[in-house]
Design an enzyme around this catalytic site. Structure first.
Site, PDB file in Angstrom:
ATOM      1  N   ASP A  64       0.834  -1.201   0.000  1.00 45.51           N
ATOM      2  CA  ASP A  64       0.000   0.000   0.000  1.00 45.51           C
ATOM      3  C   ASP A  64       0.868   1.251   0.000  1.00 45.51           C
ATOM      4  O   ASP A  64       1.969   1.245  -0.555  1.00 45.51           O
ATOM      5  CB  ASP A  64      -0.966  -0.050   1.184  1.00 45.51           C
ATOM      6  N   SER A  65       0.395   2.325   0.618  1.00 49.45           N
ATOM      7  CA  SER A  65       1.133   3.594   0.559  1.00 49.45           C
ATOM      8  C   SER A  65       2.493   3.520   1.234  1.00 49.45           C
ATOM      9  O   SER A  65       3.415   4.250   0.856  1.00 49.45           O
ATOM     10  CB  SER A  65       0.305   4.707   1.208  1.00 49.45           C
ATOM     11  N   ILE A  66       2.643   2.662   2.227  1.00 54.07           N
ATOM     12  CA  ILE A  66       3.943   2.562   2.898  1.00 54.07           C
ATOM     13  C   ILE A  66       4.985   2.024   1.920  1.00 54.07           C
ATOM     14  O   ILE A  66       6.134   2.448   1.920  1.00 54.07           O
ATOM     15  CB  ILE A  66       3.835   1.681   4.157  1.00 54.07           C
ATOM     16  N   HIS A 110       2.325   6.513   8.522  1.00 53.25           N
ATOM     17  CA  HIS A 110       3.351   6.463   7.480  1.00 53.25           C
ATOM     18  C   HIS A 110       4.751   6.656   8.060  1.00 53.25           C
ATOM     19  O   HIS A 110       4.922   7.280   9.111  1.00 53.25           O
ATOM     20  CB  HIS A 110       3.060   7.511   6.402  1.00 53.25           C
TER      21      HIS A 110
END
Length: 275
Positions: free
Chosen positions: A9-11, A225
């Protein structure tokens, strides 16, 4: 070159980021560039981080993420989801990201056993647990982002811990190596139990242990994050895992795909042919 695909995902998507988070002095991105540097001229590092995705969406797009054998060979694939699946249901804003724990586990199992992966006979799959959550920092980040709205927790430290445990259990069941990032970060925060008691888990608003919370705050710039320090934990854990499970696949063990410029024998053999 064979591929080392980072799927998450965004990480994962931000693993190469050169943005500097608020209150930090250096860009967050460390894991991606460090991995690409370590495997330079040996494996191609492919970033397939998809911000906001949960495992339901990841399973759906998997065939578009993994190349066919006619396109490329995949040597490594990391699967790093759970932070969005663990978001609490019916929380602002829409659309919802929450995936129930049992479906999360089922989705991960379907991903690792998908035909598009099995086509790559020697693929090395690495499961990564979702990281901890720092609830106070998440609430503060929401206050800054939307000052006119009362912040509400969308992710909790205790709930995320249960998704991390599901990844560990799936790794044991399917005999797959697990990079236990949740525990690696919690160990540094002074917590050595995989339990989910809100009063004990660092990062929970119910936990008054400011020292442990400060450690997690240094890892999670908005409560979720990563900072550069957190990506360094991820990189170190990845190198240790590869060394333990596949010592012949460490950067030092792999040869260059193309010869060195000064390898005279290689160039002599290649003269008049395609390398």
């Amino acid at each position: 070159m064979d591929q080392f695909i980072l799927f998450g995902d965004s990480i994962t998507q931000q693993a190469f980021s050169q943005d500097t988070p608020p209150r930090h002095r250096e860009p967050s991105g460390f894991f991606g560039p460090a991995l690409a540097d370590a495997y330079a001229r040996k494996l191609d590092i492919i970033n397939r981080g998809l911000s906001g995705y949960n495992t339901r969406q990841a399973l759906q797009v998997l065939p578009q993420v993994v190349p066919t054998l006619q396109q490329a060979r995949v040597r490594f694939l990391t699967i790093f989801f759970g932070a969005n699946d663990a978001r609490l249901p019916n929380t602002y804003p829409d659309p919802q990201q929450h995936v129930p724990l049992e479906e999360f586990r089922s989705n991960l199992k379907a991903i690792v056993s998908h035909p598009c992966l099995l086509e790559h006979k020697d693929i090395r799959i690495i499961l990564i647990t979702p990281p901890p959550v720092h609830e106070r920092t998440a609430l503060n980040a929401d206050r800054i982002r939307e000052p006119n709205r009362e912040p509400v927790l969308r992710r909790t430290a205790a709930a995320t811990a249960t998704y991390a445990q599901a990844v560990r259990e799936l790794g044991d069941e399917m005999n797959l190596p697990v990079l236990d990032l949740w525990s690696a970060m919690m160990d540094r925060a002074g917590y050595h139990d995989n339990g989910v008691d809100d009063r004990l888990v660092p990062g929970s608003v119910a936990n008054a242990d400011d020292h442990a919370n400060a450690v997690l705050e240094s890892f999670l710039h908005d409560g979720l994050h990563f900072t550069r320090a957190a990506y360094r934990v991820l990189y170190d854990g990845m190198m240790d895992l590869i060394q333990e499970n596949w010592p012949d696949q460490t950067p030092d063990a792999l040869p260059f795909v193309l010869p060195r410029w000064d390898d005279q024998e290689a160039w002599k053999e290649a003269r008049g042919s395609v390398l």
